[in-house]
Design a protein around this motif. Structure first.
Motif, PDB file in Angstrom:
ATOM      1  N   PRO A 202       0.825  -1.209   0.000  1.00 55.54           N
ATOM      2  CA  PRO A 202       0.000   0.000   0.000  1.00 55.54           C
ATOM      3  C   PRO A 202       0.861   1.262   0.000  1.00 55.54           C
ATOM      4  N   ASN A 203       0.224   2.389  -0.298  1.00 58.92           N
ATOM      5  CA  ASN A 203       0.957   3.652  -0.279  1.00 58.92           C
ATOM      6  C   ASN A 203       1.063   4.195   1.152  1.00 58.92           C
ATOM      7  N   GLY A 204       1.565   5.412   1.294  1.00 54.62           N
ATOM      8  CA  GLY A 204       1.820   5.973   2.612  1.00 54.62           C
ATOM      9  C   GLY A 204       0.592   6.194   3.460  1.00 54.62           C
ATOM     10  N   TYR A 205      -0.594   6.232   2.847  1.00 55.37           N
ATOM     11  CA  TYR A 205      -1.835   6.369   3.608  1.00 55.37           C
ATOM     12  C   TYR A 205      -2.518   5.024   3.849  1.00 55.37           C
ATOM     13  N   GLY A 206      -1.875   3.938   3.414  1.00 53.80           N
ATOM     14  CA  GLY A 206      -2.470   2.622   3.603  1.00 53.80           C
ATOM     15  C   GLY A 206      -3.490   2.252   2.545  1.00 53.80           C
ATOM     16  N   LEU A 207      -3.434   2.910   1.388  1.00 52.70           N
ATOM     17  CA  LEU A 207      -4.370   2.641   0.291  1.00 52.70           C
ATOM     18  C   LEU A 207      -3.740   1.672  -0.704  1.00 52.70           C
ATOM     19  N   ASP A 208      -4.509   0.680  -1.110  1.00 52.11           N
ATOM     20  CA  ASP A 208      -4.039  -0.321  -2.067  1.00 52.11           C
ATOM     21  C   ASP A 208      -4.354   0.082  -3.500  1.00 52.11           C
ATOM     22  N   ASP A 209      -3.482  -0.335  -4.409  1.00 50.92           N
ATOM     23  CA  ASP A 209      -3.748  -0.249  -5.864  1.00 50.92           C
ATOM     24  C   ASP A 209      -4.012   1.165  -6.356  1.00 50.92           C
ATOM     25  N   MET A 210      -3.308   2.149  -5.806  1.00 52.29           N
ATOM     26  CA  MET A 210      -3.426   3.509  -6.331  1.00 52.29           C
ATOM     27  C   MET A 210      -2.569   3.685  -7.584  1.00 52.29           C
ATOM     28  N   ALA A 211      -1.837   2.658  -7.954  1.00 53.28           N
ATOM     29  CA  ALA A 211      -1.078   2.647  -9.211  1.00 53.28           C
ATOM     30  C   ALA A 211      -1.308   1.314  -9.887  1.00 53.28           C
ATOM     31  N   GLY A 212      -1.859   1.349 -11.098  1.00 57.98           N
ATOM     32  CA  GLY A 212      -2.088   0.117 -11.839  1.00 57.98           C
ATOM     33  C   GLY A 212      -3.335  -0.628 -11.399  1.00 57.98           C
ATOM     34  N   ASN A 213      -3.428  -1.878 -11.819  1.00 57.74           N
ATOM     35  CA  ASN A 213      -4.591  -2.757 -11.648  1.00 57.74           C
ATOM     36  C   ASN A 213      -5.755  -2.243 -12.495  1.00 57.74           C
ATOM     37  N   VAL A 214      -6.513  -1.232 -12.015  1.00 55.88           N
ATOM     38  CA  VAL A 214      -7.567  -0.655 -12.858  1.00 55.88           C
ATOM     39  C   VAL A 214      -7.547   0.876 -12.747  1.00 55.88           C
ATOM     40  N   TRP A 215      -7.886   1.533 -13.836  1.00 59.78           N
ATOM     41  CA  TRP A 215      -8.176   2.958 -13.791  1.00 59.78           C
ATOM     42  C   TRP A 215      -9.375   3.160 -12.857  1.00 59.78           C
ATOM     43  N   GLU A 216      -9.506   4.374 -12.309  1.00 57.68           N
ATOM     44  CA  GLU A 216     -10.613   4.642 -11.397  1.00 57.68           C
ATOM     45  C   GLU A 216     -11.333   5.931 -11.785  1.00 57.68           C
ATOM     46  N   TRP A 217     -12.657   5.862 -11.802  1.00 54.17           N
ATOM     47  CA  TRP A 217     -13.488   7.022 -12.121  1.00 54.17           C
ATOM     48  C   TRP A 217     -13.396   8.071 -11.016  1.00 54.17           C
ATOM     49  N   THR A 218     -13.438   9.334 -11.411  1.00 57.31           N
ATOM     50  CA  THR A 218     -13.612  10.427 -10.459  1.00 57.31           C
ATOM     51  C   THR A 218     -14.874  11.196 -10.843  1.00 57.31           C
ATOM     52  N   SER A 219     -15.241  12.166 -10.015  1.00 53.30           N
ATOM     53  CA  SER A 219     -16.452  12.944 -10.298  1.00 53.30           C
ATOM     54  C   SER A 219     -16.205  14.088 -11.271  1.00 53.30           C
ATOM     55  N   SER A 229     -10.204  24.464 -17.290  1.00 51.02           N
ATOM     56  CA  SER A 229     -11.523  24.557 -16.675  1.00 51.02           C
ATOM     57  C   SER A 229     -11.697  25.824 -15.846  1.00 51.02           C
ATOM     58  N   GLY A 230     -10.591  26.455 -15.470  1.00 48.64           N
ATOM     59  CA  GLY A 230     -10.672  27.622 -14.603  1.00 48.64           C
ATOM     60  C   GLY A 230     -11.014  27.277 -13.166  1.00 48.64           C
ATOM     61  N   LYS A 231     -10.980  26.002 -12.812  1.00 53.47           N
ATOM     62  CA  LYS A 231     -11.369  25.577 -11.464  1.00 53.47           C
ATOM     63  C   LYS A 231     -10.167  25.206 -10.596  1.00 53.47           C
ATOM     64  N   ASN A 232      -9.232  24.461 -11.172  1.00 56.19           N
ATOM     65  CA  ASN A 232      -8.134  23.938 -10.377  1.00 56.19           C
ATOM     66  C   ASN A 232      -7.007  24.930 -10.149  1.00 56.19           C
ATOM     67  N   VAL A 233      -6.742  25.778 -11.134  1.00 56.27           N
ATOM     68  CA  VAL A 233      -5.563  26.627 -11.096  1.00 56.27           C
ATOM     69  C   VAL A 233      -5.963  28.069 -10.822  1.00 56.27           C
ATOM     70  N   ALA A 234      -5.410  28.665  -9.774  1.00 54.63           N
ATOM     71  CA  ALA A 234      -5.708  30.059  -9.447  1.00 54.63           C
ATOM     72  C   ALA A 234      -5.080  30.979 -10.488  1.00 54.63           C
ATOM     73  N   VAL A 247     -14.433  20.095 -11.073  1.00 53.27           N
ATOM     74  CA  VAL A 247     -14.865  20.557 -12.386  1.00 53.27           C
ATOM     75  C   VAL A 247     -16.248  19.977 -12.636  1.00 53.27           C
ATOM     76  N   ASP A 248     -17.270  20.795 -12.401  1.00 53.06           N
ATOM     77  CA  ASP A 248     -18.653  20.337 -12.498  1.00 53.06           C
ATOM     78  C   ASP A 248     -19.249  20.512 -13.892  1.00 53.06           C
ATOM     79  N   ALA A 249     -18.660  21.392 -14.703  1.00 51.91           N
ATOM     80  CA  ALA A 249     -19.226  21.678 -16.021  1.00 51.91           C
ATOM     81  C   ALA A 249     -18.503  20.863 -17.080  1.00 51.91           C
ATOM     82  N   ALA A 250     -19.276  20.274 -17.986  1.00 53.55           N
ATOM     83  CA  ALA A 250     -18.702  19.468 -19.054  1.00 53.55           C
ATOM     84  C   ALA A 250     -17.944  20.340 -20.042  1.00 53.55           C
ATOM     85  N   VAL A 251     -16.820  19.823 -20.509  1.00 53.67           N
ATOM     86  CA  VAL A 251     -16.020  20.481 -21.538  1.00 53.67           C
ATOM     87  C   VAL A 251     -16.240  19.712 -22.834  1.00 53.67           C
TER      88      VAL A 251
END
Length: 304
Positions: A202-219, A229-234, A247-251
């Motif tokens: 696991p990684n430093g937070y004790g999370l498994d498979d944060m690299a490889g195995n499967v891609w993971e969806w985000t919101s 998007s104008g959301k992440n970068v000031a 980023v709530d609005a579709a691009v």
């Protein structure tokens, strides 16, 4: 679930793919995150409790795909099949094919099953399927910033979730491709496809498979780079670091695509240095919401 304390970190990378730029600071609040990707067994409990039918198990709406081959407008999903030898890397149809009857219960097609893979990540799930599971579980999908912060495990500005070394101790740090993609898999990590969750360190937070195995969806909706998007970068003139951006609005990427694109993170067992060096926390790709494949899964979070 594992509690992720939150904090400020450097998001993105300038050293690999253009969509990861620019590197910028982001702050996220604390949250709980699933220790590992949602497994076949966990998803089965959800389906049994709700009767849910996944995107791959429903024939696509012909109105959303004008001009499509009727033979492809049937229930099914994308399956990876390695070619017998080297092929041009600019033609993904050499290794990906839409397979009627492929779904989360039948990962390689109608004649396959998930027997013995109960602790493997569930695959062939669309963004809609992942969201439905999260809602049933009383959870949410992570934002891209939350996912990346968690993946880094406290190792800010490092290339991989385990540090800067490509293969720590000379061994793969996760379930990724060794050899020449897409035809030569040396199986140095022991797996040609998905692997049981928690098989790798696991990684430093004790999370498994944060690299490889499967891609993971985000919101988050996908944008071609972090500043688009104008959301992440000031803005350059701002003194503030973005807090809990999403980023709530579709691009719009292609007006002919019937669904919006969402960010997927983490890479998969099909990522290789010669083609897709994306098993890194900064890496990101966009997939349309209805997409389901044999190498995309998900995990959930819970905010206090």
């Amino acid at each position: 679930m594992v509690f992720i304390p939150g904090g400020t970190f450097w998001m993105g990378s300038e050293d690999f793919y253009p969509e990861e730029r620019p590197v910028h600071q982001v702050t996220v609040g604390g949250f709980w995150m699933d220790e590992h990707p949602v497994t076949v067994a966990e998803f089965r409990r959800f389906v049994k409790a709700t009767g849910y039918v996944t995107t791959a198990e429903v024939a696509p709406d012909p109105d959303r795909y004008p001009g499509a081959d009727p033979a492809l407008l049937v229930p099914g999903s994308l399956v990876f099949t390695p070619p017998r030898g080297p092929v041009p890397l600019d033609d993904y149809t050499r290794w990906w094919s839409f397979t009627p009857g492929a779904d989360w219960r039948h990962p390689e097609g109608p004649d396959s099953n998930v027997g013995g893979r109960e602790r493997h990540p569930v695959t062939h799930v669309s963004w809609f399927d992942a969201r439905a599971y999260a809602e049933w579980a009383g959870k949410e999908l992570p934002t891209e910033a939350e996912w990346e912060f968690a993946a880094r495990g406290g190792l800010d500005r490092k290339i991989f979730v385990w540090g800067d070394e490509h293969e720590p101790g000379g061994r793969p740090g996760g379930n990724v491709w060794q050899g020449e993609f897409p035809w030569q898999n040396l199986l140095e990590d022991e797996f040609a496809g998905t692997s049981p969750v928690g098989h790798f360190r696991p990684n430093g937070y004790g999370l498994d498979d944060m690299a490889g195995n499967v891609w993971e969806w985000t919101s988050d909706h996908f944008s071609p780079d972090h500043s688009a998007s104008g959301k992440n970068v000031a803005p350059a003139s701002s003194c503030c670091i973005p807090a809990n951006p999403r980023v709530d609005a579709a691009v719009v990427h292609d007006p002919n695509e019937p669904y919006a694109r969402r960010v997927i993170k983490g890479g998969s067992h099909l990522c290789a240095p010669n083609y897709c060096l994306r098993y890194r926390p900064a890496a990101r790709q966009g997939e349309t919401e209805e997409t389901s494949t044999c190498h995309i899964g998900f995990r959930c979070i819970l905010r206090p």
